[in-house]
Design a protein around this motif. Sequence first.
Motif, PDB file in Angstrom:
ATOM      1  N   SER A  62      13.064  22.388  -0.799  1.00  0.00           N
ATOM      2  CA  SER A  62      11.818  22.634  -1.499  1.00  0.00           C
ATOM      3  C   SER A  62      11.135  21.315  -1.814  1.00  0.00           C
ATOM      4  CB  SER A  62      12.083  23.394  -2.792  1.00  0.00           C
ATOM      5  OG  SER A  62      10.953  23.298  -3.625  1.00  0.00           O
ATOM      6  N   ARG A  63       9.906  21.198  -1.350  1.00  0.00           N
ATOM      7  CA  ARG A  63       9.169  19.975  -1.612  1.00  0.00           C
ATOM      8  C   ARG A  63       8.813  19.863  -3.085  1.00  0.00           C
ATOM      9  NH1 ARG A  63       8.915  15.898   1.170  1.00  0.00           N
ATOM     10  NH2 ARG A  63       6.697  15.526   1.161  1.00  0.00           N
ATOM     11  N   GLU A  64       8.775  20.985  -3.758  1.00  0.00           N
ATOM     12  CA  GLU A  64       8.376  20.950  -5.170  1.00  0.00           C
ATOM     13  C   GLU A  64       9.573  20.619  -6.054  1.00  0.00           C
ATOM     14  OE1 GLU A  64       5.230  21.034  -5.901  1.00  0.00           O
ATOM     15  OE2 GLU A  64       4.959  21.300  -3.738  1.00  0.00           O
ATOM     16  N   GLY A  65      10.742  20.973  -5.601  1.00  0.00           N
ATOM     17  CA  GLY A  65      11.921  20.808  -6.448  1.00  0.00           C
ATOM     18  C   GLY A  65      12.543  19.432  -6.319  1.00  0.00           C
ATOM     19  N   ALA A  66      13.823  19.358  -6.709  1.00  0.00           N
ATOM     20  CA  ALA A  66      14.527  18.089  -6.731  1.00  0.00           C
ATOM     21  C   ALA A  66      14.735  17.546  -5.320  1.00  0.00           C
ATOM     22  CB  ALA A  66      15.872  18.264  -7.426  1.00  0.00           C
ATOM     23  N   GLY A  67      14.813  18.447  -4.340  1.00  0.00           N
ATOM     24  CA  GLY A  67      14.961  18.003  -2.957  1.00  0.00           C
ATOM     25  C   GLY A  67      13.784  17.166  -2.533  1.00  0.00           C
ATOM     26  N   GLY A  75      11.864   9.791  -3.313  1.00  0.00           N
ATOM     27  CA  GLY A  75      12.610   8.605  -3.705  1.00  0.00           C
ATOM     28  C   GLY A  75      12.962   7.739  -2.501  1.00  0.00           C
ATOM     29  N   LEU A  76      13.376   8.407  -1.417  1.00  0.00           N
ATOM     30  CA  LEU A  76      13.700   7.691  -0.183  1.00  0.00           C
ATOM     31  C   LEU A  76      12.478   6.951   0.339  1.00  0.00           C
ATOM     32  CD1 LEU A  76      15.883  10.055   2.012  1.00  0.00           C
ATOM     33  CD2 LEU A  76      16.555   7.982   0.804  1.00  0.00           C
ATOM     34  N   GLU A  77      11.361   7.648   0.289  1.00  0.00           N
ATOM     35  CA  GLU A  77      10.129   7.038   0.793  1.00  0.00           C
ATOM     36  C   GLU A  77       9.762   5.806  -0.012  1.00  0.00           C
ATOM     37  OE1 GLU A  77       8.412  11.352   2.187  1.00  0.00           O
ATOM     38  OE2 GLU A  77       7.332  10.232   0.645  1.00  0.00           O
ATOM     39  N   VAL A  78       9.933   5.923  -1.328  1.00  0.00           N
ATOM     40  CA  VAL A  78       9.629   4.772  -2.177  1.00  0.00           C
ATOM     41  C   VAL A  78      10.554   3.611  -1.820  1.00  0.00           C
ATOM     42  CG1 VAL A  78       9.712   3.903  -4.539  1.00  0.00           C
ATOM     43  CG2 VAL A  78       8.686   6.125  -4.067  1.00  0.00           C
ATOM     44  N   ALA A  79      11.844   3.922  -1.624  1.00  0.00           N
ATOM     45  CA  ALA A  79      12.810   2.873  -1.276  1.00  0.00           C
ATOM     46  C   ALA A  79      12.423   2.214   0.042  1.00  0.00           C
ATOM     47  CB  ALA A  79      14.208   3.457  -1.192  1.00  0.00           C
ATOM     48  N   ARG A  86       0.839  -1.197   0.000  1.00  0.00           N
ATOM     49  CA  ARG A  86       0.000   0.000   0.000  1.00  0.00           C
ATOM     50  C   ARG A  86       0.882   1.259   0.000  1.00  0.00           C
ATOM     51  NH1 ARG A  86      -0.739   3.525   3.189  1.00  0.00           N
ATOM     52  NH2 ARG A  86      -2.458   4.990   3.082  1.00  0.00           N
ATOM     53  N   LEU A  87       1.909   1.224   0.840  1.00  0.00           N
ATOM     54  CA  LEU A  87       2.827   2.355   0.902  1.00  0.00           C
ATOM     55  C   LEU A  87       3.513   2.583  -0.443  1.00  0.00           C
ATOM     56  CD1 LEU A  87       4.730   2.170   4.305  1.00  0.00           C
ATOM     57  CD2 LEU A  87       3.430   4.090   3.396  1.00  0.00           C
ATOM     58  N   LEU A  88       3.924   1.476  -1.035  1.00  0.00           N
ATOM     59  CA  LEU A  88       4.656   1.575  -2.295  1.00  0.00           C
ATOM     60  C   LEU A  88       3.766   2.179  -3.376  1.00  0.00           C
ATOM     61  CD1 LEU A  88       7.417   0.903  -3.453  1.00  0.00           C
ATOM     62  CD2 LEU A  88       6.530  -1.288  -4.195  1.00  0.00           C
ATOM     63  N   TRP A  89       2.520   1.798  -3.352  1.00  0.00           N
ATOM     64  CA  TRP A  89       1.541   2.314  -4.315  1.00  0.00           C
ATOM     65  C   TRP A  89       1.386   3.824  -4.140  1.00  0.00           C
ATOM     66  CZ3 TRP A  89      -1.034   2.005  -8.600  1.00  0.00           C
ATOM     67  CH2 TRP A  89      -2.259   2.670  -8.767  1.00  0.00           C
ATOM     68  N   VAL A  90       1.130   4.247  -2.893  1.00  0.00           N
ATOM     69  CA  VAL A  90       0.901   5.662  -2.613  1.00  0.00           C
ATOM     70  C   VAL A  90       2.160   6.477  -2.891  1.00  0.00           C
ATOM     71  CG1 VAL A  90       0.387   7.330  -0.794  1.00  0.00           C
ATOM     72  CG2 VAL A  90      -0.874   5.168  -0.901  1.00  0.00           C
ATOM     73  N   LYS A  91       3.282   5.993  -2.336  1.00  0.00           N
ATOM     74  CA  LYS A  91       4.528   6.749  -2.462  1.00  0.00           C
ATOM     75  C   LYS A  91       5.076   6.704  -3.874  1.00  0.00           C
ATOM     76  CE  LYS A  91       4.339   7.969   1.681  1.00  0.00           C
ATOM     77  NZ  LYS A  91       4.083   9.380   1.995  1.00  0.00           N
ATOM     78  N   GLY A  92       4.867   5.608  -4.544  1.00  0.00           N
ATOM     79  CA  GLY A  92       5.318   5.469  -5.915  1.00  0.00           C
ATOM     80  C   GLY A  92       4.637   6.494  -6.809  1.00  0.00           C
ATOM     81  N   ARG A  93       3.344   6.673  -6.580  1.00  0.00           N
ATOM     82  CA  ARG A  93       2.604   7.648  -7.387  1.00  0.00           C
ATOM     83  C   ARG A  93       3.069   9.075  -7.079  1.00  0.00           C
ATOM     84  NH1 ARG A  93      -3.689   6.853  -7.583  1.00  0.00           N
ATOM     85  NH2 ARG A  93      -3.367   7.312  -5.391  1.00  0.00           N
ATOM     86  N   ALA A  94       3.289   9.331  -5.787  1.00  0.00           N
ATOM     87  CA  ALA A  94       3.754  10.658  -5.381  1.00  0.00           C
ATOM     88  C   ALA A  94       5.122  10.944  -6.001  1.00  0.00           C
ATOM     89  CB  ALA A  94       3.840  10.741  -3.862  1.00  0.00           C
ATOM     90  N   PHE A  95       5.945   9.904  -6.048  1.00  0.00           N
ATOM     91  CA  PHE A  95       7.286  10.045  -6.607  1.00  0.00           C
ATOM     92  C   PHE A  95       7.201  10.378  -8.098  1.00  0.00           C
ATOM     93  CE2 PHE A  95      11.007   7.983  -8.634  1.00  0.00           C
ATOM     94  CZ  PHE A  95      11.991   8.799  -8.084  1.00  0.00           C
TER      95      PHE A  95
END
Lengths: 216, 364
Positions: free
Chosen positions: B324-329, B335-339, B170-179
Amino acid sequence: MIPYFRLAVAALACLLAMASAAFAHPHVWVTMKSELIYASDGSVTGVRHAWAFDEMFSTFATQGIESKQKGVFTRDELKPLAEVNVNSLKEYDYFTHAKANGKKTEFGDPVDYWLEFTDGVLILHFTLPLKSPVKAKALNLEIYDPTWFVDFAFADKDPVALVDAPVGCKLSVVNAADTAAATTKSQQLGESFFNSLGSGSNYGAQFANKVAVQCP
Amino acid sequence: MSRTQKLAALAVALFAAVLLGIGAEALAQANPFGTGPAPARPPAPGGIAGFILAKQAEFYRALAGMIRAAKADGSASFALLGLSFAYGVFHAAGPGHGKAVISSYLVANEETWRRGLVLSFASALLQAFVAVAIVGVAAVLLGATAKMMGDTVRVIETASYALIMAVGARLLWVKGRAFLAALRHANVPAMVPAAAAAAPGYPGVIVHDHEHDHDHHHHHSHSQGGHEHGHDHAHDHAGHSHGPEPEELAGPGGWARGLSAIVAVGLRPCSGAILVLVFALAQGLFWIGVASTFVMGLGTAITVAAIASFAVGARSLAARFAKSREGAGGLFLRGLEVAAAALVLAFGALLLMGYMASERMFAV
């Protein structure tokens, strides 16, 4: 900012230490006595083990087993449990590894196995026959649980005996705890420590209980 | 290399190390008896492990002795509780007890430190409760054998691992989409020529660029480009005050979502607790055993919470540099969350398939 990082690095070191502490997690303690059995022609035929479990595990293992007298179990009453023990141990190669003249030697299925319950302690007796008896100038036996769920140690008194061994055979026994103490003394938190973190699942082996027999 | 960059690099390295540490622990739990011959034995030193070897045995024997002593003298119960607590703290450093899963979950789910603590404590206490329930029902009420109890634990543990997988998926699904969404955003600033103009001052960035991902590079260019001050600006670490605080990072979903993680991790009881309970029962002191189990759970919770806190701390440290949450940071954080989410899923799968033993349940 710098102290913050020192803190972080220290915490990281702690974490790594904990990862290594994960190695040590025994729930069962076994005190062993073992005998090496020789045939009349001087070849080794097998190992006869007597493993005494710790009190807590002994109580757990005998929980719910019906007995005529409360808290006393006969060999017959424990027979089904002995069966379970021996069958489950197969998956772990009976935690017993032998080398004859430096070559790995396989064991067959155990024979003559039974459980005895004495003074609240459960003792598993079983004999592991070598698949093919071997004449060995150098025989090495190691007993350990690589996953360290079971902590094996030799009994203080007469831990290992040779039965009908040829004249002139010399026996030496090293207890795992002694090895551990020795490495503790010499060890520093060096490169080897960090290497050891990645060395896989075999950390139990470093605390193997070792038996060596030299025959003429 | 400016201080900001050094710090950013360190934060990343630290974070990788945390995940690595968790991973190493997980690998260390693998069962080498799965297939094939006995593996080759690398010479491994055992200083710390050797120390713990001795300590564990001492603790354990003292526990058994003290339960027996409590039978004769009630006041020994207090000593037993103290020892149980210490055993819990100490013992939880070993495999199992959900440290790896909880830590990864906290990182993936942008949890706050406080929620991390609650999660650690709740799951540890649930573990104690399940141990009491199993021994209470199986041994006290039904007179079940050790084998039956072991089989019960195996069923429960299968359910627990499946749940961990579900939480991870479930986390991977949510975070993957956000990523992926963040990735689309991040592509825009990457096109800006300023990124190239900022390059000369950043050899260090390029060196560690390959260690994580390319977006890190963009992050620097982007934020520096935005400030237009270059290195001069580094000393005040403006990002700290602007950066998202852990509280702000806590995702939506509230406690209901945390509950799934608590149940997934807490379902599987600690083998040590079951041993203590059965032993206490045999001495006719079941309730002392129950008290001991809960105190032990409390000790376990402290160790798990400490490790979880570290994971949360490392994550928020990383977050400080992802200004910045919007930028590359932000992309990097995503990316970390997805990992971490993938790690939760992987833990569940490995546990379920038996490649990773949480704790063996009395094969002997």
